[in-house]
Motif scaffolding. Structure first.
Motif, PDB file in Angstrom:
ATOM      1  N   TRP A   1       0.498  -1.466   0.206  1.00 15.62           N
ATOM      2  CA  TRP A   1      -0.069   0.594   0.066  1.00 15.62           C
ATOM      3  C   TRP A   1       0.901   0.980   0.171  1.00 15.62           C
ATOM      4  O   TRP A   1       0.361   2.571  -0.429  1.00 15.62           O
ATOM      5  CB  TRP A   1      -1.566   0.274   1.291  1.00 15.62           C
ATOM      6  N   GLU A   2       1.870   0.937   0.628  1.00 18.45           N
ATOM      7  CA  GLU A   2       2.779   2.568   0.185  1.00 18.45           C
ATOM      8  C   GLU A   2       3.643   2.333  -0.757  1.00 18.45           C
ATOM      9  O   GLU A   2       4.033   3.483  -1.299  1.00 18.45           O
ATOM     10  CB  GLU A   2       3.728   2.337   2.098  1.00 18.45           C
ATOM     11  N   HIS A   3       3.667   1.363  -1.161  1.00 22.66           N
ATOM     12  CA  HIS A   3       4.679   1.322  -2.375  1.00 22.66           C
ATOM     13  C   HIS A   3       4.363   0.659  -3.752  1.00 22.66           C
ATOM     14  O   HIS A   3       4.902   0.998  -4.760  1.00 22.66           O
ATOM     15  CB  HIS A   3       6.935   0.651  -2.289  1.00 22.66           C
ATOM     16  N   ASP A   4       3.544   0.564  -3.347  1.00 24.38           N
ATOM     17  CA  ASP A   4       2.263  -0.230  -5.301  1.00 24.38           C
ATOM     18  C   ASP A   4       2.729  -1.280  -5.813  1.00 24.38           C
ATOM     19  O   ASP A   4       2.570  -2.444  -5.927  1.00 24.38           O
ATOM     20  CB  ASP A   4       2.218   1.179  -6.362  1.00 24.38           C
ATOM     21  N   ILE A   5       4.439  -1.798  -5.821  1.00 24.98           N
ATOM     22  CA  ILE A   5       5.351  -2.449  -6.740  1.00 24.98           C
ATOM     23  C   ILE A   5       6.623  -2.863  -5.744  1.00 24.98           C
ATOM     24  O   ILE A   5       7.038  -1.536  -5.387  1.00 24.98           O
ATOM     25  CB  ILE A   5       5.777  -3.055  -8.011  1.00 24.98           C
ATOM     26  N   LEU A   6       6.796  -3.653  -5.326  1.00 22.24           N
ATOM     27  CA  LEU A   6       8.197  -4.436  -5.070  1.00 22.24           C
ATOM     28  C   LEU A   6       8.224  -5.317  -5.153  1.00 22.24           C
ATOM     29  O   LEU A   6       7.926  -6.405  -5.288  1.00 22.24           O
ATOM     30  CB  LEU A   6       8.206  -4.003  -3.456  1.00 22.24           C
ATOM     31  N   SER A   7       9.750  -5.653  -5.641  1.00 23.10           N
ATOM     32  CA  SER A   7      10.762  -6.499  -6.003  1.00 23.10           C
ATOM     33  C   SER A   7      10.679  -7.817  -4.279  1.00 23.10           C
ATOM     34  O   SER A   7      10.146  -7.693  -3.301  1.00 23.10           O
ATOM     35  CB  SER A   7      11.925  -6.898  -6.346  1.00 23.10           C
ATOM     36  N   VAL A   8      10.669  -9.213  -4.173  1.00 24.07           N
ATOM     37  CA  VAL A   8      10.555 -10.884  -3.743  1.00 24.07           C
ATOM     38  C   VAL A   8      11.994  -9.477  -2.608  1.00 24.07           C
ATOM     39  O   VAL A   8      11.557  -9.838  -1.261  1.00 24.07           O
ATOM     40  CB  VAL A   8      10.303 -11.200  -3.863  1.00 24.07           C
ATOM     41  N   LYS A   9      13.027  -9.176  -3.067  1.00 23.35           N
ATOM     42  CA  LYS A   9      14.105  -9.152  -2.693  1.00 23.35           C
ATOM     43  C   LYS A   9      13.904  -7.813  -1.546  1.00 23.35           C
ATOM     44  O   LYS A   9      13.761  -8.176  -0.430  1.00 23.35           O
ATOM     45  CB  LYS A   9      15.232  -8.879  -3.247  1.00 23.35           C
ATOM     46  N   ALA A  10      13.405  -6.726  -1.830  1.00 19.11           N
ATOM     47  CA  ALA A  10      12.958  -5.701  -0.846  1.00 19.11           C
ATOM     48  C   ALA A  10      11.891  -5.856  -0.035  1.00 19.11           C
ATOM     49  O   ALA A  10      12.114  -5.323   0.698  1.00 19.11           O
ATOM     50  CB  ALA A  10      12.446  -4.226  -2.521  1.00 19.11           C
ATOM     51  N   LEU A  11      10.939  -6.907  -1.028  1.00 14.17           N
ATOM     52  CA  LEU A  11       9.979  -6.840   0.324  1.00 14.17           C
ATOM     53  C   LEU A  11      10.329  -7.894   1.653  1.00 14.17           C
ATOM     54  O   LEU A  11      10.087  -7.121   2.609  1.00 14.17           O
ATOM     55  CB  LEU A  11       9.099  -8.075   0.334  1.00 14.17           C
TER      56      LEU A  11
END
Lengths: 142, 142
Positions: free
Chosen positions: B46-56
């Motif tokens: 909800w904060e970033h809309d798109i994130l890689s698995v690594k970033a998550l």
DNA sequence: TGGAATTCAATTGCACACAATCTAATTTTA
DNA sequence: TAAAATTAGATTGTGTGCAATTGAATTCCA
């Protein structure tokens, strides 16, 4: 939506901290072939020698669905014995074995090592311990 | 052996508190068909809309062994989409779906409800949040 | 006292956590 | 530039956590 920001959530900090701490125990406990929850059970037994599954559950805030298989694994390792009570056959009492009692010596330096590894300051300990225990206490029935 | 007493272990307090908090989320999140770790993923998205698995994984301090199956379950619920990156095919980017974005409204009152349910005082929040985040920060590479 | 309610532990099923390993893709570097 | 090293994510296996249910033993109480 500031409230929904991950970085503003106190509860996420608790969740992350709990896992961080457990990860610091892992290398120390791995040498004793224990997991962190298993170590907590041993701590309780080193203090009380014999505890029912229910009493263990109350101290650790864990239910039988978690404890029963965990205790079976400790029994396989010969650290504890599960003995059904004669007086009340619903109750299973957990006893330390000699090996389980001896393990206490090997674990004696773990608190010191963890405190060092986590780098807790005296101020952190003196602030966090009573404040968190107070939160736990006011929800003691859960 | 005072150090080995369960009640003296700050780390046990962290462990117990983390589970207590999660248990307070459960009824609220259950209504949205989310678990607490799934909710954390949604918060990040909800904060970033798109994130890689690594970033998550970096934000939540979780590895792919935990995230991969969790994200698959969120995808089955149609809240997210897993899209392998065109530029670097090792990367899988997690997108919010429309349903996933809409869920934010339904979750909007959860932080308030949790704070109420846990009964955190302002002093507790203002003391615990920075102190624990400071501990997390100095172990940030783990 | 005998059936209902309660208690204790075990079981079942699902969802994390995480170590260890694997595969494929990309980057480094000799 | 081709082999080596690194990176990202998936997979496998073990061990929690916990809700829900079960079954046996005990207690309650009409």
């Amino acid at each position: 939506m500031k409230q929904l920001k991950l970085s503003n959530q106190l509860c996420f900090s608790f969740y992350a901290l709990s896992r961080l701490v457990t990860s610091h125990y892992q290398p120390l406990l791995g040498a004793l072939d224990l997991t962190y929850p298993q170590y907590l059970v041993m701590l309780a037994l080193w203090e009380h020698d014999i505890l029912s599954v229910k009493a263990l559950g109350q101290q650790l805030m864990l239910d039988s669905g978690t404890l029963t298989p965990l205790l079976k694994r400790l029994e396989i390792k010969k650290l504890i014995k599960r003995v059904r009570s004669k007086e009340d056959e619903r109750i299973v009492n957990i006893h330390l074995t000699t090996a389980g009692r001896q393990l206490q010596q090997e674990a004696a330096d773990i608190p010191e090592k963890i405190s060092c590894s986590m780098g807790f300051t005296t101020e952190e300990y003196n602030t966090l311990k009573p404040m968190i225990d107070n939160i736990l206490k006011r929800h003691a029935d859960e």
